[in-house]
Design an enzyme around this catalytic site. Structure first.
Site, short mmCIF file in Angstrom:
data_model
loop_
_atom_site.label_atom_id
_atom_site.label_comp_id
_atom_site.label_asym_id
_atom_site.label_seq_id
_atom_site.Cartn_x
_atom_site.Cartn_y
_atom_site.Cartn_z
N HIS A 8 16.94 -1.74 1.97
CA HIS A 8 17.32 -2.69 0.93
C HIS A 8 16.97 -4.10 1.39
O HIS A 8 16.76 -4.33 2.60
CB HIS A 8 18.82 -2.58 0.65
CG HIS A 8 19.18 -1.37 -0.17
ND1 HIS A 8 20.38 -0.73 -0.05
CD2 HIS A 8 18.49 -0.69 -1.12
CE1 HIS A 8 20.43 0.28 -0.89
NE2 HIS A 8 19.29 0.33 -1.54
N LYS A 12 15.90 -5.41 5.36
CA LYS A 12 14.48 -5.33 5.71
C LYS A 12 14.20 -5.91 7.10
O LYS A 12 13.41 -5.35 7.85
CB LYS A 12 13.62 -5.99 4.64
CG LYS A 12 13.56 -5.17 3.35
CD LYS A 12 12.52 -5.69 2.41
CE LYS A 12 12.60 -5.09 1.03
NZ LYS A 12 12.89 -3.68 0.91
N THR A 34 8.74 2.69 1.11
CA THR A 34 8.71 2.04 -0.19
C THR A 34 7.91 0.74 -0.02
O THR A 34 7.72 0.25 1.09
CB THR A 34 10.14 1.77 -0.69
OG1 THR A 34 10.90 1.16 0.35
CG2 THR A 34 10.82 3.08 -1.11
N GLY A 35 7.44 0.20 -1.14
CA GLY A 35 6.45 -0.87 -1.16
C GLY A 35 6.63 -2.05 -0.25
O GLY A 35 5.86 -2.25 0.70
N THR A 36 7.63 -2.86 -0.50
CA THR A 36 7.81 -4.09 0.27
C THR A 36 8.19 -3.80 1.71
O THR A 36 7.69 -4.45 2.64
CB THR A 36 8.87 -4.99 -0.39
OG1 THR A 36 8.53 -5.18 -1.76
CG2 THR A 36 8.96 -6.34 0.29
N THR A 37 9.04 -2.81 1.91
CA THR A 37 9.43 -2.44 3.27
C THR A 37 8.20 -2.02 4.07
O THR A 37 8.00 -2.47 5.20
CB THR A 37 10.47 -1.30 3.25
OG1 THR A 37 11.63 -1.73 2.51
CG2 THR A 37 10.88 -0.90 4.66
N SER A 54 7.90 0.05 -4.90
CA SER A 54 9.16 -0.48 -4.37
C SER A 54 10.29 0.40 -4.90
O SER A 54 10.13 1.10 -5.90
CB SER A 54 9.35 -1.94 -4.77
OG SER A 54 9.62 -2.04 -6.15
N GLY A 55 11.42 0.35 -4.23
CA GLY A 55 12.55 1.21 -4.61
C GLY A 55 12.94 1.12 -6.07
O GLY A 55 12.99 2.14 -6.77
N ASP A 60 11.94 5.15 -4.28
CA ASP A 60 12.97 6.07 -3.78
C ASP A 60 12.76 7.46 -4.37
O ASP A 60 12.91 8.47 -3.68
CB ASP A 60 14.38 5.57 -4.14
CG ASP A 60 14.73 4.24 -3.52
OD1 ASP A 60 14.11 3.87 -2.51
OD2 ASP A 60 15.62 3.56 -4.06
N ASP A 80 22.18 -1.39 2.15
CA ASP A 80 23.08 -2.54 2.14
C ASP A 80 24.31 -2.12 1.34
O ASP A 80 24.28 -2.12 0.12
CB ASP A 80 22.40 -3.74 1.49
CG ASP A 80 23.32 -4.94 1.37
OD1 ASP A 80 24.47 -4.89 1.86
OD2 ASP A 80 22.90 -5.93 0.75
N HIS A 87 19.21 0.19 -8.83
CA HIS A 87 18.72 1.57 -8.83
C HIS A 87 19.63 2.48 -8.01
O HIS A 87 19.19 3.46 -7.43
CB HIS A 87 17.28 1.61 -8.32
CG HIS A 87 17.11 1.10 -6.92
ND1 HIS A 87 17.37 -0.19 -6.55
CD2 HIS A 87 16.74 1.73 -5.78
CE1 HIS A 87 17.15 -0.34 -5.26
NE2 HIS A 87 16.77 0.82 -4.77
N ASP A 90 19.29 6.25 -8.12
CA ASP A 90 18.14 6.76 -7.37
C ASP A 90 18.48 6.89 -5.88
O ASP A 90 18.10 7.86 -5.23
CB ASP A 90 16.92 5.86 -7.52
CG ASP A 90 16.47 5.70 -8.96
OD1 ASP A 90 16.78 6.59 -9.78
OD2 ASP A 90 15.80 4.69 -9.25
N ARG A 96 21.56 12.63 -1.68
CA ARG A 96 21.98 13.99 -2.04
C ARG A 96 20.89 14.99 -1.69
O ARG A 96 21.15 16.05 -1.12
CB ARG A 96 22.33 14.06 -3.53
CG ARG A 96 22.85 15.44 -3.97
CD ARG A 96 23.14 15.49 -5.46
NE ARG A 96 21.94 15.37 -6.27
CZ ARG A 96 21.05 16.34 -6.47
NH1 ARG A 96 21.22 17.53 -5.89
NH2 ARG A 96 19.99 16.15 -7.21
#
Length: 134
Positions: A8, A12, A34-37, A54-55, A60, A80, A87, A90, A96
């Site tokens: 999150h 990051k 995920t994208g930015t991470t 991105s999430g 996700d 976080d 989201h 998600d 889960r």
């Protein structure tokens, strides 16, 4: 092993520091993020990473799809818990799915360090049996 890296926004920096510290272990595996991470990790470490959306835009869920097909071996998801996420369903679904398919999941730095050390020792070789069955 196939490893997912997600963080999150407020986590990051922690994820980047984690990947810098354990680059020597992570570089031996197939990394997904995920994208930015993923972009932040690539810029800081030079690690090769397959980046999804991105999430909030579905990243996700893309990782969750690999978990559901038992094609992901570990997930490092620095969440976080103090900030509402748009989201969140998600996020809950991904967690889960990790539980349903017994995919090792770290949601904080403490657990992540235990998992990455186990990865280094070869504690995840049982995942090869799963892949052989599929």
């Amino acid at each position: 092993m196939k490893i997912a890296l997600i963080a999150h926004d407020k986590k990051k920096d922690d994820m980047v520091q984690f990947t810098i510290a354990y680059k020597h272990i992570l570089e031996k595996h197939d990394l997904f993020a995920t994208g930015t991470t993923g972009l932040r990790i690539q810029e800081a470490t030079g690690l090769k990473i397959h980046r999804f959306q991105s999430g909030p835009l579905g990243g996700d869920q893309e990782i969750g799809a690999l978990v559901a097909k038992n094609e992901m071996d570990a997930v490092f998801f620095f969440r976080d818990p103090l900030t509402a996420q748009p989201h969140e369903p998600d996020v809950s679904a991904l967690i889960r799915l990790c539980d349903v398919y017994a995919i090792p999941l770290a949601t904080n730095m403490g657990t992540a360090e235990i998992l990455v050390k186990g990865l280094e020792r070869g504690d995840f070789t049982w995942r090869n049996i799963i892949h052989e069955k599929n």
